[in-house]
Design an enzyme around this catalytic site. Structure first.
Site, PDB file in Angstrom:
ATOM      1  N   HIS A 320       1.052  -1.165   0.271  1.00 33.92           N
ATOM      2  CA  HIS A 320      -0.099  -0.237   0.068  1.00 33.92           C
ATOM      3  C   HIS A 320       0.927   1.324  -0.018  1.00 33.92           C
ATOM      4  O   HIS A 320       1.805   1.304   1.013  1.00 33.92           O
ATOM      5  CB  HIS A 320      -0.979  -0.076   1.080  1.00 33.92           C
ATOM      6  N   ALA A 321       0.616   2.157  -1.075  1.00 34.32           N
ATOM      7  CA  ALA A 321       1.521   3.329  -1.190  1.00 34.32           C
ATOM      8  C   ALA A 321       1.559   4.295   0.043  1.00 34.32           C
ATOM      9  O   ALA A 321       0.440   4.440   0.523  1.00 34.32           O
ATOM     10  CB  ALA A 321       1.050   4.484  -2.431  1.00 34.32           C
ATOM     11  N   HIS A 350       0.012  12.038  -5.764  1.00 33.51           N
ATOM     12  CA  HIS A 350      -0.707  12.145  -4.210  1.00 33.51           C
ATOM     13  C   HIS A 350       0.186  11.581  -3.374  1.00 33.51           C
ATOM     14  O   HIS A 350       0.561  12.789  -2.327  1.00 33.51           O
ATOM     15  CB  HIS A 350      -1.789  10.778  -4.232  1.00 33.51           C
ATOM     16  N   GLU A 351       1.383  10.793  -3.404  1.00 32.83           N
ATOM     17  CA  GLU A 351       2.270  10.621  -2.326  1.00 32.83           C
ATOM     18  C   GLU A 351       3.242  11.414  -2.461  1.00 32.83           C
ATOM     19  O   GLU A 351       3.866  12.049  -1.467  1.00 32.83           O
ATOM     20  CB  GLU A 351       3.000   9.289  -2.679  1.00 32.83           C
ATOM     21  N   HIS A 354       2.557  14.431  -0.478  1.00 26.55           N
ATOM     22  CA  HIS A 354       2.738  14.280   1.030  1.00 26.55           C
ATOM     23  C   HIS A 354       4.358  14.597   1.363  1.00 26.55           C
ATOM     24  O   HIS A 354       4.456  15.586   2.538  1.00 26.55           O
ATOM     25  CB  HIS A 354       2.360  12.747   1.537  1.00 26.55           C
ATOM     26  N   GLU A 378      -3.912  14.922   2.724  1.00 26.21           N
ATOM     27  CA  GLU A 378      -4.107  13.955   1.741  1.00 26.21           C
ATOM     28  C   GLU A 378      -4.580  14.791   0.577  1.00 26.21           C
ATOM     29  O   GLU A 378      -4.686  14.470  -0.600  1.00 26.21           O
ATOM     30  CB  GLU A 378      -5.353  13.270   2.139  1.00 26.21           C
ATOM     31  N   HIS A 482      -6.954   0.142   5.419  1.00 30.37           N
ATOM     32  CA  HIS A 482      -6.809   1.067   6.450  1.00 30.37           C
ATOM     33  C   HIS A 482      -7.450   0.631   7.852  1.00 30.37           C
ATOM     34  O   HIS A 482      -7.081   1.288   8.837  1.00 30.37           O
ATOM     35  CB  HIS A 482      -7.534   2.333   6.002  1.00 30.37           C
ATOM     36  N   TYR A 492      -9.676  11.188   4.170  1.00 34.92           N
ATOM     37  CA  TYR A 492      -9.911  11.184   2.486  1.00 34.92           C
ATOM     38  C   TYR A 492     -10.981  12.155   2.210  1.00 34.92           C
ATOM     39  O   TYR A 492     -11.325  12.452   1.000  1.00 34.92           O
ATOM     40  CB  TYR A 492      -9.772   9.974   2.039  1.00 34.92           C
TER      41      TYR A 492
END
Ligand SMILES: C[C@H](NC(=O)O)C(=O)O
Ligand SMILES: [Zn+2]
Length: 592
Positions: A320-321, A350-351, A354, A378, A482, A492
């Site tokens: 999971h990323a 997305h990552e 962060h 997020e 999650h 999210y």
């Protein structure tokens, strides 16, 4: 200012260094485990996480005893820091309870990350992984039998076996919450939003957006009925295995079954990426270049050296990323089992959003090195991705043919429809995950109802049903990362709403959008290369959680509240189109 206040300030400076150092060691141990799941790394990880918990508890004890609720302290920043330190979380547990808590979380995540399922056709070995095997099948297969098989295999094998552990985990989590003077862990999670009305605000946002969701649900239901007719009955529900995603959480992968205007272009550039020889590294370089084009911070050398951007062949990893801050201001990494697809290009952004946030606030004291609220963290990468994924930008980076028209109405509808399959479909899912867990934390639901309650909410909010009978032998919520990994999910839902507020604000800044100019609709905006938009974003991100999030929201958007007007404005052309098309098809939105 009295001398105790300056003593408090000195103490906080001292613990800042101590905590950062211990956090670094603990994060390295966590990384080693997540990128090479084995007993030795697991032991080291648990040992380090206990040490970090001990240090945090020690600090908490000193702060609460030496500097208990000091109303005479004048410095608001000092009071904010002391207030944040006072929420201890799971570290409040006695050592043996904490060990059990950490062990349960680790073993549930390990189970999820290493679960293998059996093939559909032949008697091959049962070696199918979620990533990349099942993700690919759920994305691409249009064969109902295969979708049903792999959906059932995954849910049976990943969720069911951790049900007992999860029940124990809930109990220990609630013990920790009570030690922090909260009724349950759900309440403790919500303190991250620093708002008495967060639950009402989120419910209000959902009520505002529900009609749009039901509109897209009705259209998708009608189109899927044309493909998988026999799977549908008159209950108005969509079988969960037909939506292109293992959890039916976003539906962009079934776009090709229901393109509004098939003769016009679409934003699925996977084939083009493969044709152009895209690699995961190239995808990361493209993302990095977008951020630097706006004058934002480039990924540091450490990042390129230490990140894990492809699934290794020779060992088990947590696929999971995720994006990692090693608490030393130098070491930042992404771990992602990247595949060359449009979806993964969005996830890379997305990552990397962060990491950008972590780089922007790395000068803040440890206690403020986090998002203004979890939704902000997020939303950063997703906001950038809203520009990346536009036909205009895809053409700019050579993934969409220059001769293909992109400004006509039909292309806009195709684009907005694909975006709605990702963003609007996601709203009820991202809301119900924590509604589900709040109901378990506060005792509304006990383990005898875990699965019944899951499908009750999935029907009520998403209008979907399982492809086969589900019983209390199963634990289908546990089939979503999650839940075993214990990652809060309301973030999210909040992100999906506020990313459009960020997008609208940055697009205005970049003169890419104006409400008066029909030639510059919000959905066509691309902030690539805009230094002024980059500066505005950086202003907000660099504040970490040093101020309450409405203040930071104001810096970034001029507004203090979350509000659905931006996402509704973005999708307005599609909403009008859906309403008229559903009427023509006599497809009534909603289900009983
Ligand atoms: C949307 C959420 N993203 C993430 O975990 O990074 C998910 O994958 O369920
Ligand atoms: Zn994320």
């Amino acid at each position: 200012e009295n001398d105790l206040e300056s003593e408090a300030r000195d103490y906080l400076a001292e613990i800042d260094r101590l905590t950062s150092q211990k956090c670094y060691e603990s994060t390295v141990a966590e990384w080693d485990y997540a990128t090479d799941i084995n007993t030795q790394n697991e032991k080291a990880k648990l040992k380090m996480s206990l040490e970090l918990a001990k240090l945090t508890k020690e600090i908490w004890t000193n702060v609460t005893i030496t500097f208990k609720e000091r109303q005479d302290f004048k410095d608001p920043d000092l009071l904010r820091k002391l207030k944040k330190i006072r929420v201890l979380g799971s570290a409040a547990l006695p050592d043996d309870e904490y060990k059990k808590y950490a062990q349960l979380e680790t073993s549930m995540t390990k189970h999820y990350s290493t679960t293998k399922v059996c093939p559909f056709e032949t008697r091959e070995a049962c070696i199918y992984s979620l990533e990349p095997d099942l993700t690919k099948i759920m994305r691409e297969s249009r064969y109902e039998g295969a979708l049903r098989h792999f959906w059932t295999q995954w849910h049976d094998k990943s969720g069911g076996p951790i049900k007992k552990s999860y029940k124990q985990f809930i109990e220990i989590s609630n013990q920790a919450a009570k030690l922090n003077n909260f009724n349950d862990m759900g309440e403790l999670w919500l303190t991250a939003y620093e708002s008495e009305t967060i639950k009402d605000d989120v419910e209000q946002l959902w009520q505002t957006l529900k009609p749009l969701y039901q509109n897209i649900h009705a259209y998708v239901r009608a189109k899927l009925r044309n493909v998988y007719g026999d799977q549908f009955s008159d209950d108005g529900l969509i079988p969960a295995h037909l939506l292109g995603n293992m959890w039916a959480q976003s539906w962009e992968n079934i776009y090709s079954l229901m393109v509004p205007y098939p003769k016009k272009s679409s934003i699925d550039v996977t084939q083009e990426m493969i044709k152009q020889g895209y690699t995961p590294l190239k995808m990361f370089q493209v993302a990095d270049e977008f951020f630097t084009s706006m004058g934002l911070i480039p990924m540091p050398n450490e990042f390129w050296k230490q990140s894990l951007i492809e699934k290794p062949k020779n060992r088990e990893v947590v696929c999971h990323a995720s994006a990692w801050d090693f608490c030393n201001g130098k070491d930042f990494r992404i771990k992602q089992c990247t595949r060359v697809t449009t979806k993964d290009l969005v996830i890379v952004h997305h990552e990397m959003g962060h990491i950008q946030y972590q780089l922007q606030y790395k000068h803040q004291p440890y206690i403020y090195r986090e998002g203004a609220n979890p939704g902000f963290h997020e939303a950063v990468g997703d906001t950038i991705a809203l520009s990346v994924i536009t036909p205009k930008h895809l053409r700019k980076i050579g993934l969409l043919d220059k001769t293909v028209p992109i400004d006509d109405h039909e292309t806009s509808i195709n684009f907005l429809f694909a975006m709605a399959l990702e963003k609007i479909a996601f709203l009820p899912f991202s809301y119900l995950i924590d509604k589900y867990r709040w109901d378990i934390f506060d005792g509304t639901v006990d383990e005898s109802q875990y699965n019944t309650h899951w499908w009750k909410l999935r029907k009520e909010y998403q209008g979907i049903k399982p492809p086969s009978v589900r019983t209390e032998e199963h634990f289908d919520a546990g089939a979503k990362f999650h839940i075993p990994a214990n990652v809060e999910y309301l973030r999210y839902f909040v992100s999906t709403v506020i990313q459009f507020q960020f997008h609208r604000s940055l697009c205005t800044e970049a003169s890419q959008y104006s409400p008066e100019d029909p030639a510059k609709p919000l959905h066509n905006c691309d902030i690539y290369g805009s230094k002024v938009a980059g500066a505005k974003l950086a202003d907000g991100l660099s504040m970490g959680s040093s101020r309450k999030w409405p203040e930071i929201m104001k810096v970034m958007t001029g507004q203090e509240k979350m509000d659905a007007s931006a996402i509704r404005e973005y999708f307005k052309p599609l909403e009008d189109w859906l309403t008229s098309v559903n009427e023509k098809m006599r497809e009534t939105p909603g289900w009983n």
